[in-house]
Design a protein around this motif. Sequence first.
Motif, short mmCIF file in Angstrom:
data_model
loop_
_atom_site.label_atom_id
_atom_site.label_comp_id
_atom_site.label_asym_id
_atom_site.label_seq_id
_atom_site.Cartn_x
_atom_site.Cartn_y
_atom_site.Cartn_z
N LEU A 183 0.85 -1.19 0.00
CA LEU A 183 0.00 0.00 0.00
C LEU A 183 0.88 1.24 0.00
CD1 LEU A 183 -2.69 -1.03 2.64
CD2 LEU A 183 -2.81 -1.23 0.16
N HIS A 184 0.46 2.24 -0.75
CA HIS A 184 1.26 3.45 -0.85
C HIS A 184 0.63 4.62 -0.11
CE1 HIS A 184 3.87 1.41 -3.64
NE2 HIS A 184 2.82 1.03 -4.33
N SER A 185 -0.69 4.69 -0.07
CA SER A 185 -1.37 5.83 0.54
C SER A 185 -1.65 5.62 2.02
CB SER A 185 -2.70 6.10 -0.17
OG SER A 185 -2.47 6.42 -1.52
N TYR A 186 -1.99 4.41 2.43
CA TYR A 186 -2.37 4.13 3.80
C TYR A 186 -1.65 2.89 4.30
CZ TYR A 186 -6.25 7.15 2.44
OH TYR A 186 -6.99 8.20 1.97
N ALA A 187 -1.59 2.73 5.63
CA ALA A 187 -0.98 1.53 6.21
C ALA A 187 -1.97 0.38 6.21
CB ALA A 187 -0.50 1.82 7.63
N ALA A 188 -3.26 0.71 6.09
CA ALA A 188 -4.28 -0.33 6.08
C ALA A 188 -5.55 0.24 5.49
CB ALA A 188 -4.55 -0.83 7.50
N ARG B 108 -23.55 2.36 11.08
CA ARG B 108 -23.90 2.79 9.71
C ARG B 108 -23.27 4.13 9.36
NH1 ARG B 108 -29.52 0.16 10.37
NH2 ARG B 108 -29.25 -1.70 9.09
N THR B 109 -23.21 5.06 10.31
CA THR B 109 -22.64 6.39 10.00
C THR B 109 -21.13 6.33 9.90
OG1 THR B 109 -22.57 7.03 12.33
CG2 THR B 109 -24.54 7.63 11.10
N GLN B 110 -20.48 5.44 10.62
CA GLN B 110 -19.02 5.39 10.62
C GLN B 110 -18.44 4.52 9.52
OE1 GLN B 110 -16.92 7.25 12.62
NE2 GLN B 110 -18.87 8.25 12.99
N GLN B 111 -19.25 3.77 8.84
CA GLN B 111 -18.72 2.87 7.81
C GLN B 111 -18.02 3.61 6.67
OE1 GLN B 111 -22.13 0.36 6.92
NE2 GLN B 111 -20.86 -1.35 7.51
N GLY B 112 -18.47 4.81 6.37
CA GLY B 112 -17.91 5.52 5.23
C GLY B 112 -16.69 6.36 5.54
N CYS B 113 -16.09 6.17 6.70
CA CYS B 113 -14.95 6.98 7.13
C CYS B 113 -13.76 6.80 6.19
CB CYS B 113 -14.56 6.58 8.54
SG CYS B 113 -13.01 7.30 9.11
N HIS B 114 -13.20 7.90 5.77
CA HIS B 114 -11.95 7.88 4.99
C HIS B 114 -11.02 8.94 5.55
CE1 HIS B 114 -14.89 6.17 2.14
NE2 HIS B 114 -13.87 5.38 1.86
N SER C 63 -0.66 -3.03 4.99
CA SER C 63 0.62 -2.81 4.34
C SER C 63 1.60 -3.90 4.75
CB SER C 63 1.18 -1.44 4.75
OG SER C 63 2.50 -1.30 4.29
N ARG C 64 2.44 -4.29 3.81
CA ARG C 64 3.47 -5.28 4.13
C ARG C 64 4.38 -4.79 5.25
NH1 ARG C 64 3.88 -9.54 0.67
NH2 ARG C 64 2.88 -9.29 -1.35
N THR C 65 4.47 -3.48 5.44
CA THR C 65 5.31 -2.96 6.51
C THR C 65 4.79 -3.37 7.89
OG1 THR C 65 4.11 -0.84 6.63
CG2 THR C 65 6.01 -0.96 5.14
N LEU C 66 3.52 -3.77 7.98
CA LEU C 66 2.96 -4.24 9.24
C LEU C 66 3.17 -5.74 9.44
CD1 LEU C 66 -0.47 -2.34 9.30
CD2 LEU C 66 1.69 -1.69 10.39
N SER D 111 -2.57 2.26 16.13
CA SER D 111 -3.76 3.11 15.98
C SER D 111 -4.45 2.85 14.64
CB SER D 111 -3.35 4.58 16.08
OG SER D 111 -4.44 5.42 15.83
N THR D 112 -3.68 2.77 13.58
CA THR D 112 -4.24 2.50 12.25
C THR D 112 -4.86 1.12 12.20
OG1 THR D 112 -2.66 3.97 11.17
CG2 THR D 112 -3.68 2.28 9.79
#
Length: 138
Positions: free
Chosen positions: A56-61, A131-137, A73-76, A97-98
């Motif tokens: 992954l390049h943008s996020y760790a997960a 339901r409200t938290q599912q779309g978190c980015h 991410s493979r780094t994990l 945390s991630t």
Amino acid sequence: MGGFFLTAHAGMSEERLPSAERMWRQLIAEAQALGLPTKFLKAVPPSFVQFEFDDLHSYAAEYHLGEHRMVLSRTLSFNGAGTTLRPLGRLTHAEVSTLYHELFHAYLDYLVTEAEVSPEAASDPLLALARTQQGCHY
């Protein structure tokens, strides 16, 4: 992409469990030892989430709703091999945390999925949050 599935096998000894289930149990045990929350992890059946490692390049997960798939991410992973998670005690605070952020998305996905098949679960007040938290980015 190297992936693994978390599956339940009742009655099997720890050494005979599939590696994915051993990893799931290890994750919970390590989290408990570190004093991290585990009640929500124990609520999700190990077979619900498919874990994969990728470059992954943008996020760790990232968690993919509906597919019940978490990409880490493979780094994990241990030695960057992409086959098992590094021990939680060796992850940085940001990595833990991630990971927990994505594990919580998996929990919310599980709640919503259960509500779709269980009328009594649909009245759970936590479901509205799910339901409200599912779309978190981020």
